[in-house]
Design a protein around this motif. Structure first.
Motif, PDB file in Angstrom:
ATOM      1  N   ASN A  13       0.804  -1.210   0.000  1.00  0.00           N
ATOM      2  CA  ASN A  13       0.000   0.000   0.000  1.00  0.00           C
ATOM      3  C   ASN A  13       0.842   1.268   0.000  1.00  0.00           C
ATOM      4  OD1 ASN A  13      -2.491  -1.403   0.069  1.00  0.00           O
ATOM      5  ND2 ASN A  13      -2.205  -1.788   2.244  1.00  0.00           N
ATOM      6  N   ILE A  14       2.127   1.154  -0.299  1.00  0.00           N
ATOM      7  CA  ILE A  14       2.999   2.320  -0.423  1.00  0.00           C
ATOM      8  C   ILE A  14       2.985   2.778  -1.883  1.00  0.00           C
ATOM      9  CG2 ILE A  14       5.358   3.165  -0.256  1.00  0.00           C
ATOM     10  CD1 ILE A  14       4.063   2.731   2.435  1.00  0.00           C
ATOM     11  N   HIS A  15       2.544   4.003  -2.115  1.00  0.00           N
ATOM     12  CA  HIS A  15       2.422   4.532  -3.472  1.00  0.00           C
ATOM     13  C   HIS A  15       3.639   5.381  -3.802  1.00  0.00           C
ATOM     14  CE1 HIS A  15      -1.736   3.179  -3.955  1.00  0.00           C
ATOM     15  NE2 HIS A  15      -1.895   3.505  -2.686  1.00  0.00           N
ATOM     16  N   ILE A  16       4.290   5.046  -4.895  1.00  0.00           N
ATOM     17  CA  ILE A  16       5.510   5.729  -5.316  1.00  0.00           C
ATOM     18  C   ILE A  16       5.296   6.339  -6.698  1.00  0.00           C
ATOM     19  CG2 ILE A  16       7.958   5.488  -5.876  1.00  0.00           C
ATOM     20  CD1 ILE A  16       8.146   3.228  -3.916  1.00  0.00           C
ATOM     21  N   ALA A  17       5.662   7.609  -6.843  1.00  0.00           N
ATOM     22  CA  ALA A  17       5.637   8.281  -8.146  1.00  0.00           C
ATOM     23  C   ALA A  17       7.054   8.347  -8.691  1.00  0.00           C
ATOM     24  CB  ALA A  17       5.057   9.685  -8.011  1.00  0.00           C
ATOM     25  N   VAL A  18       7.261   7.818  -9.877  1.00  0.00           N
ATOM     26  CA  VAL A  18       8.548   7.900 -10.563  1.00  0.00           C
ATOM     27  C   VAL A  18       8.432   9.002 -11.612  1.00  0.00           C
ATOM     28  CG1 VAL A  18      10.242   6.702 -11.991  1.00  0.00           C
ATOM     29  CG2 VAL A  18       9.010   5.454 -10.186  1.00  0.00           C
ATOM     30  N   VAL A  19       9.187  10.085 -11.435  1.00  0.00           N
ATOM     31  CA  VAL A  19       9.090  11.238 -12.327  1.00  0.00           C
ATOM     32  C   VAL A  19      10.389  11.311 -13.126  1.00  0.00           C
ATOM     33  CG1 VAL A  19       8.496  13.681 -12.486  1.00  0.00           C
ATOM     34  CG2 VAL A  19       7.761  12.359 -10.489  1.00  0.00           C
ATOM     35  N   GLU A  20      10.330  10.844 -14.369  1.00  0.00           N
ATOM     36  CA  GLU A  20      11.531  10.679 -15.198  1.00  0.00           C
ATOM     37  C   GLU A  20      11.113  10.781 -16.656  1.00  0.00           C
ATOM     38  OE1 GLU A  20      14.607  10.331 -17.062  1.00  0.00           O
ATOM     39  OE2 GLU A  20      15.120   9.866 -14.967  1.00  0.00           O
ATOM     40  N   ASP A  21      11.764  11.691 -17.435  1.00  0.00           N
ATOM     41  CA  ASP A  21      11.348  11.888 -18.819  1.00  0.00           C
ATOM     42  C   ASP A  21      11.909  10.851 -19.775  1.00  0.00           C
ATOM     43  OD1 ASP A  21      13.905  12.988 -18.465  1.00  0.00           O
ATOM     44  OD2 ASP A  21      13.674  14.301 -20.191  1.00  0.00           O
ATOM     45  N   ASP A  22      12.938  10.114 -19.380  1.00  0.00           N
ATOM     46  CA  ASP A  22      13.450   9.016 -20.194  1.00  0.00           C
ATOM     47  C   ASP A  22      12.535   7.811 -19.969  1.00  0.00           C
ATOM     48  OD1 ASP A  22      14.852   6.656 -21.048  1.00  0.00           O
ATOM     49  OD2 ASP A  22      16.708   7.791 -21.044  1.00  0.00           O
ATOM     50  N   LEU A  23      11.746   7.467 -20.993  1.00  0.00           N
ATOM     51  CA  LEU A  23      10.718   6.441 -20.804  1.00  0.00           C
ATOM     52  C   LEU A  23      11.297   5.088 -20.437  1.00  0.00           C
ATOM     53  CD1 LEU A  23       8.170   7.298 -23.646  1.00  0.00           C
ATOM     54  CD2 LEU A  23       7.880   7.591 -21.190  1.00  0.00           C
ATOM     55  N   ARG A  24      12.473   4.748 -20.971  1.00  0.00           N
ATOM     56  CA  ARG A  24      13.057   3.446 -20.646  1.00  0.00           C
ATOM     57  C   ARG A  24      13.460   3.393 -19.177  1.00  0.00           C
ATOM     58  NH1 ARG A  24      16.626   1.442 -25.895  1.00  0.00           N
ATOM     59  NH2 ARG A  24      15.140   2.101 -27.470  1.00  0.00           N
ATOM     60  N   LEU A  25      14.086   4.453 -18.684  1.00  0.00           N
ATOM     61  CA  LEU A  25      14.454   4.487 -17.269  1.00  0.00           C
ATOM     62  C   LEU A  25      13.209   4.484 -16.398  1.00  0.00           C
ATOM     63  CD1 LEU A  25      17.379   7.095 -17.227  1.00  0.00           C
ATOM     64  CD2 LEU A  25      17.530   4.614 -17.298  1.00  0.00           C
ATOM     65  N   CYS A  26      12.221   5.269 -16.796  1.00  0.00           N
ATOM     66  CA  CYS A  26      10.982   5.338 -16.026  1.00  0.00           C
ATOM     67  C   CYS A  26      10.303   3.975 -15.961  1.00  0.00           C
ATOM     68  CB  CYS A  26      10.052   6.379 -16.658  1.00  0.00           C
ATOM     69  SG  CYS A  26       8.557   6.719 -15.706  1.00  0.00           S
ATOM     70  N   ASN A  27      10.188   3.313 -17.108  1.00  0.00           N
ATOM     71  CA  ASN A  27       9.530   2.006 -17.142  1.00  0.00           C
ATOM     72  C   ASN A  27      10.306   0.967 -16.334  1.00  0.00           C
ATOM     73  OD1 ASN A  27       7.501   3.012 -18.760  1.00  0.00           O
ATOM     74  ND2 ASN A  27       8.439   2.350 -20.671  1.00  0.00           N
ATOM     75  N   ASP A  28      11.643   1.023 -16.403  1.00  0.00           N
ATOM     76  CA  ASP A  28      12.459   0.090 -15.619  1.00  0.00           C
ATOM     77  C   ASP A  28      12.171   0.240 -14.128  1.00  0.00           C
ATOM     78  OD1 ASP A  28      13.684  -1.008 -17.797  1.00  0.00           O
ATOM     79  OD2 ASP A  28      15.616  -0.012 -17.516  1.00  0.00           O
ATOM     80  N   LEU A  29      12.148   1.474 -13.665  1.00  0.00           N
ATOM     81  CA  LEU A  29      11.927   1.715 -12.242  1.00  0.00           C
ATOM     82  C   LEU A  29      10.522   1.305 -11.817  1.00  0.00           C
ATOM     83  CD1 LEU A  29      13.696   5.102 -11.403  1.00  0.00           C
ATOM     84  CD2 LEU A  29      14.085   2.888 -10.333  1.00  0.00           C
TER      85      LEU A  29
END
Length: 254
Positions: A13-29
């Protein structure tokens, strides 16, 4: 076959926002954090993050500095007036001045983009322990790990198109899964780029095909986990591709 691991943090139930404009890095995280039992969402701009805040109350932000529409430092300064959520900066910028600026502006931690996914996860846990000291620690069931089966291998049978797990289960695989696993098994412990995997599969290196590849791998992991209670040791190499971190063998005869 399941194992109880005591004192594991209840992160579902921990919600994390990944804010990254490189889509590959964002999707990996995002993929990695969801696999690690967090609830993660990705945003590739400040504007999309602000829109996402209307729907979700995030506990933790993984924030890049160089966003296309607004500086991550500006985003952090804005959030610090409205939220007590944790903020971890993940950036390619390594100079001391930028690090000091971010920490003084309210960042809980500062990581560079050469950090491993395991370091990022550990930092998330560390920040959460500080900002949520009352977060309950519970006993949860976790899949048995390959480290408990060191003498056994994952076997890919090419003639019958199935994967055999170290604890004896057999899973049928499709053509894409077969090529993907065969490639990783050939380069065990060596990262294989997404572009190389798409070449092997016979698809062009487009954003749509990259997303389809990541979704295919995610589904494969879930199928194996559901069937055998084993987590296959396919590791996401942050921003690069995938590697197989276990013992494996390719069988090309019945």
């Amino acid at each position: 076959m399941m194992k109880l691991q005591p004192d594991a943090m209840a992160t579902k139930n921990i919600h994390i926002a990944v804010v990254e404009d490189d889509l590959r890095l964002c999707n990996d995280l995002v993929e990695f954090l969801n696999l690690r039992n967090f609830s993660a969402q990705g945003f590739n701009s400040a504007a999309k993050l602000y829109q996402g805040l209307l729907d979700t109350d995030f506990d933790l932000f993984l924030l890049d500095i160089t966003l296309p529409d607004e500086s991550g430092i500006e985003v952090m300064t804005w959030m610090r007036t409205r939220s007590e959520a944790g903020i971890i900066i993940i950036t390619a910028l390594t100079d001391n001045d930028t690090q000091l600026t971010c920490l003084n502006a309210g960042a809980d931690a500062y990581l560079t983009k050469n950090a491993t996914l395991e370091i990022i996860e550990a930092t998330c846990h560390g920040v959460l322990r500080r900002i949520k000291p009352s977060l309950e620690l519970i006993r949860i069931a976790e899949p048995i790990r390959l480290s408990e089966l060191k003498s056994q291998a994952w076997l890919l049978h090419k003639t019958t198109w199935h994967l055999e797990t170290p604890n004896g289960y057999q899973l049928s695989v499709n053509q894409t899964e077969m090529i993907f696993l065969e490639t990783l098994f050939q380069f065990t412990s060596t990262p294989v780029s997404r572009a190389n995997l798409l070449v092997r599969i016979g698809k062009p290196d487009t954003l749509s095909n990259l997303r389809n590849l990541d979704n295919c791998i995610s589904r494969l992991r879930k199928k194996i986990l559901h069937l055998s209670a084993l987590e296959i040791p396919i590791r996401t190499n942050y921003g690069v591709g995938y590697l197989f971190a276990g013992n494996s063998s390719i069988i090309d005869h019945q």
